[in-house]
Design a protein around this motif. Structure first.
Motif, PDB file in Angstrom:
ATOM      1  N   THR A 169       1.066  -1.177   0.348  1.00 10.81           N
ATOM      2  CA  THR A 169       0.152  -0.286   0.145  1.00 10.81           C
ATOM      3  C   THR A 169       0.830   1.150  -0.430  1.00 10.81           C
ATOM      4  O   THR A 169       2.155   1.169   0.478  1.00 10.81           O
ATOM      5  CB  THR A 169      -0.947   0.040   1.743  1.00 10.81           C
ATOM      6  OG1 THR A 169      -0.606   0.335   2.176  1.00 10.81           O
ATOM      7  CG2 THR A 169      -1.749  -1.216   1.243  1.00 10.81           C
ATOM      8  N   SER A 170       0.075   2.578  -0.659  1.00 16.16           N
ATOM      9  CA  SER A 170       1.144   3.254  -0.506  1.00 16.16           C
ATOM     10  C   SER A 170       1.761   3.764   1.109  1.00 16.16           C
ATOM     11  O   SER A 170       3.151   3.957   0.779  1.00 16.16           O
ATOM     12  CB  SER A 170       0.059   4.668  -0.490  1.00 16.16           C
ATOM     13  OG  SER A 170      -0.562   5.152  -0.136  1.00 16.16           O
ATOM     14  N   ALA A 171       0.758   3.421   2.519  1.00 15.55           N
ATOM     15  CA  ALA A 171       1.439   3.388   3.788  1.00 15.55           C
ATOM     16  C   ALA A 171       2.619   3.051   3.868  1.00 15.55           C
ATOM     17  O   ALA A 171       4.103   3.410   4.337  1.00 15.55           O
ATOM     18  CB  ALA A 171       0.603   3.384   4.696  1.00 15.55           C
ATOM     19  N   THR A 172       2.885   1.705   3.280  1.00  8.78           N
ATOM     20  CA  THR A 172       3.717   0.549   3.493  1.00  8.78           C
ATOM     21  C   THR A 172       4.544   1.057   2.277  1.00  8.78           C
ATOM     22  O   THR A 172       6.050   0.828   3.155  1.00  8.78           O
ATOM     23  CB  THR A 172       3.222  -0.825   2.898  1.00  8.78           C
ATOM     24  OG1 THR A 172       2.526  -1.114   3.056  1.00  8.78           O
ATOM     25  CG2 THR A 172       4.825  -1.864   2.954  1.00  8.78           C
ATOM     26  N   ILE A 173       4.767   1.111   1.307  1.00 11.13           N
ATOM     27  CA  ILE A 173       6.100   1.894   0.542  1.00 11.13           C
ATOM     28  C   ILE A 173       7.047   3.189   1.394  1.00 11.13           C
ATOM     29  O   ILE A 173       8.183   3.289   1.149  1.00 11.13           O
ATOM     30  CB  ILE A 173       5.158   2.905  -0.857  1.00 11.13           C
ATOM     31  CG1 ILE A 173       5.374   0.635  -1.542  1.00 11.13           C
ATOM     32  CG2 ILE A 173       6.821   3.151  -1.724  1.00 11.13           C
ATOM     33  CD1 ILE A 173       4.750   1.397  -2.559  1.00 11.13           C
ATOM     34  N   GLU A 174       6.157   4.090   2.523  1.00 12.86           N
ATOM     35  CA  GLU A 174       6.280   5.480   2.992  1.00 12.86           C
ATOM     36  C   GLU A 174       7.294   5.170   3.809  1.00 12.86           C
ATOM     37  O   GLU A 174       8.146   6.112   4.249  1.00 12.86           O
ATOM     38  CB  GLU A 174       5.396   6.264   3.153  1.00 12.86           C
ATOM     39  CG  GLU A 174       4.574   6.919   1.595  1.00 12.86           C
ATOM     40  CD  GLU A 174       3.106   7.846   1.887  1.00 12.86           C
ATOM     41  OE1 GLU A 174       2.707   8.205   3.191  1.00 12.86           O
ATOM     42  OE2 GLU A 174       2.832   8.081   1.520  1.00 12.86           O
ATOM     43  N   GLU A 175       6.524   3.930   4.777  1.00 12.08           N
ATOM     44  CA  GLU A 175       7.187   3.790   5.626  1.00 12.08           C
ATOM     45  C   GLU A 175       8.788   2.842   5.537  1.00 12.08           C
ATOM     46  O   GLU A 175       9.777   2.895   5.776  1.00 12.08           O
ATOM     47  CB  GLU A 175       6.906   2.436   6.152  1.00 12.08           C
ATOM     48  CG  GLU A 175       5.312   3.068   7.394  1.00 12.08           C
ATOM     49  CD  GLU A 175       4.634   1.682   7.703  1.00 12.08           C
ATOM     50  OE1 GLU A 175       4.784   0.682   8.249  1.00 12.08           O
ATOM     51  OE2 GLU A 175       3.405   1.817   8.076  1.00 12.08           O
ATOM     52  N   GLN A 176       8.678   2.401   4.274  1.00 10.57           N
ATOM     53  CA  GLN A 176       9.531   1.339   4.211  1.00 10.57           C
ATOM     54  C   GLN A 176      10.312   2.581   3.405  1.00 10.57           C
ATOM     55  O   GLN A 176      12.287   2.432   3.948  1.00 10.57           O
ATOM     56  CB  GLN A 176       9.786  -0.077   2.503  1.00 10.57           C
ATOM     57  CG  GLN A 176       9.033  -0.939   3.472  1.00 10.57           C
ATOM     58  CD  GLN A 176       9.043  -1.694   2.162  1.00 10.57           C
ATOM     59  OE1 GLN A 176       8.224  -1.539   0.950  1.00 10.57           O
ATOM     60  NE2 GLN A 176       7.865  -2.866   2.640  1.00 10.57           N
ATOM     61  N   THR A 177       9.971   3.351   2.638  1.00 15.10           N
ATOM     62  CA  THR A 177      11.029   3.871   2.008  1.00 15.10           C
ATOM     63  C   THR A 177      11.969   5.132   2.972  1.00 15.10           C
ATOM     64  O   THR A 177      13.337   5.356   3.228  1.00 15.10           O
ATOM     65  CB  THR A 177      10.389   5.287   1.245  1.00 15.10           C
ATOM     66  OG1 THR A 177       9.290   4.978   0.470  1.00 15.10           O
ATOM     67  CG2 THR A 177      11.208   6.909   0.547  1.00 15.10           C
ATOM     68  N   ALA A 178      11.179   5.827   4.228  1.00 11.49           N
ATOM     69  CA  ALA A 178      11.417   6.122   5.504  1.00 11.49           C
ATOM     70  C   ALA A 178      12.645   5.890   6.466  1.00 11.49           C
ATOM     71  O   ALA A 178      13.627   6.047   6.705  1.00 11.49           O
ATOM     72  CB  ALA A 178      10.184   6.667   6.298  1.00 11.49           C
ATOM     73  N   ALA A 179      11.988   4.505   6.163  1.00  7.01           N
ATOM     74  CA  ALA A 179      12.696   3.581   6.508  1.00  7.01           C
ATOM     75  C   ALA A 179      14.573   3.168   6.122  1.00  7.01           C
ATOM     76  O   ALA A 179      15.551   3.523   6.703  1.00  7.01           O
ATOM     77  CB  ALA A 179      12.211   2.299   7.397  1.00  7.01           C
ATOM     78  N   PHE A 180      14.144   3.613   4.603  1.00  6.68           N
ATOM     79  CA  PHE A 180      15.388   3.590   4.261  1.00  6.68           C
ATOM     80  C   PHE A 180      16.068   4.955   4.244  1.00  6.68           C
ATOM     81  O   PHE A 180      17.716   4.785   4.150  1.00  6.68           O
ATOM     82  CB  PHE A 180      14.974   2.892   2.586  1.00  6.68           C
ATOM     83  CG  PHE A 180      15.769   3.250   1.656  1.00  6.68           C
ATOM     84  CD1 PHE A 180      17.120   2.644   1.614  1.00  6.68           C
ATOM     85  CD2 PHE A 180      16.181   4.494   0.765  1.00  6.68           C
ATOM     86  CE1 PHE A 180      18.438   2.634   0.410  1.00  6.68           C
ATOM     87  CE2 PHE A 180      17.403   4.606   0.083  1.00  6.68           C
ATOM     88  CZ  PHE A 180      18.157   3.655  -0.356  1.00  6.68           C
ATOM     89  N   LEU A 181      15.370   6.106   3.563  1.00  3.33           N
ATOM     90  CA  LEU A 181      16.475   7.224   3.759  1.00  3.33           C
ATOM     91  C   LEU A 181      16.751   7.278   5.695  1.00  3.33           C
ATOM     92  O   LEU A 181      18.631   7.685   5.832  1.00  3.33           O
ATOM     93  CB  LEU A 181      15.755   8.367   3.774  1.00  3.33           C
ATOM     94  CG  LEU A 181      14.628   8.143   2.510  1.00  3.33           C
ATOM     95  CD1 LEU A 181      14.084   9.067   2.290  1.00  3.33           C
ATOM     96  CD2 LEU A 181      16.029   8.870   1.671  1.00  3.33           C
ATOM     97  N   LYS A 182      16.010   7.099   6.451  1.00  2.00           N
ATOM     98  CA  LYS A 182      16.899   6.908   7.894  1.00  2.00           C
ATOM     99  C   LYS A 182      18.170   6.480   8.304  1.00  2.00           C
ATOM    100  O   LYS A 182      18.808   5.905   8.401  1.00  2.00           O
ATOM    101  CB  LYS A 182      15.793   7.003   8.850  1.00  2.00           C
ATOM    102  CG  LYS A 182      16.097   6.501  10.532  1.00  2.00           C
ATOM    103  CD  LYS A 182      15.046   7.006  10.969  1.00  2.00           C
ATOM    104  CE  LYS A 182      15.261   6.570  13.110  1.00  2.00           C
ATOM    105  NZ  LYS A 182      14.065   6.527  13.812  1.00  2.00           N
ATOM    106  N   SER A 183      18.492   5.212   7.109  1.00  2.22           N
ATOM    107  CA  SER A 183      19.393   3.885   7.714  1.00  2.22           C
ATOM    108  C   SER A 183      20.639   4.793   6.592  1.00  2.22           C
ATOM    109  O   SER A 183      21.932   3.933   6.899  1.00  2.22           O
ATOM    110  CB  SER A 183      19.372   2.621   7.262  1.00  2.22           C
ATOM    111  OG  SER A 183      18.751   2.719   6.233  1.00  2.22           O
ATOM    112  N   GLY A 184      20.431   5.718   5.893  1.00  2.00           N
ATOM    113  CA  GLY A 184      21.287   5.780   5.019  1.00  2.00           C
ATOM    114  C   GLY A 184      21.228   5.923   3.710  1.00  2.00           C
ATOM    115  O   GLY A 184      22.116   6.658   3.120  1.00  2.00           O
TER     116      GLY A 184
END
Length: 52
Positions: A11-26
């Motif tokens: 879902t768009s919410a899942t993609i947003e969460e994964q993107t945020a985690a990816f960016l947060k991890s560098g």
């Protein structure tokens, strides 16, 4: 009898969460200009001819 793997629904919410985690991890996002594929051209060209 083996179980079928569960179907993963993105879902768009899942993609947003994964993107945020990816960016947060560098991780970083590379923006590709409009009309560009972002792929490096291969040395061997393959021609596709479409006939009507």
């Amino acid at each position: 009898m083996s179980k079928k793997p569960e179907k993963v629904t993105l879902t768009s919410a899942t993609i947003e969460e994964q993107t945020a985690a990816f960016l947060k991890s560098g991780g970083a996002v590379e923006y590709v200009g409009k009309g560009k594929s972002g792929q490096i051209a291969s040395s061997s060209s393959k021609q596709i001819n479409l006939k009507k």
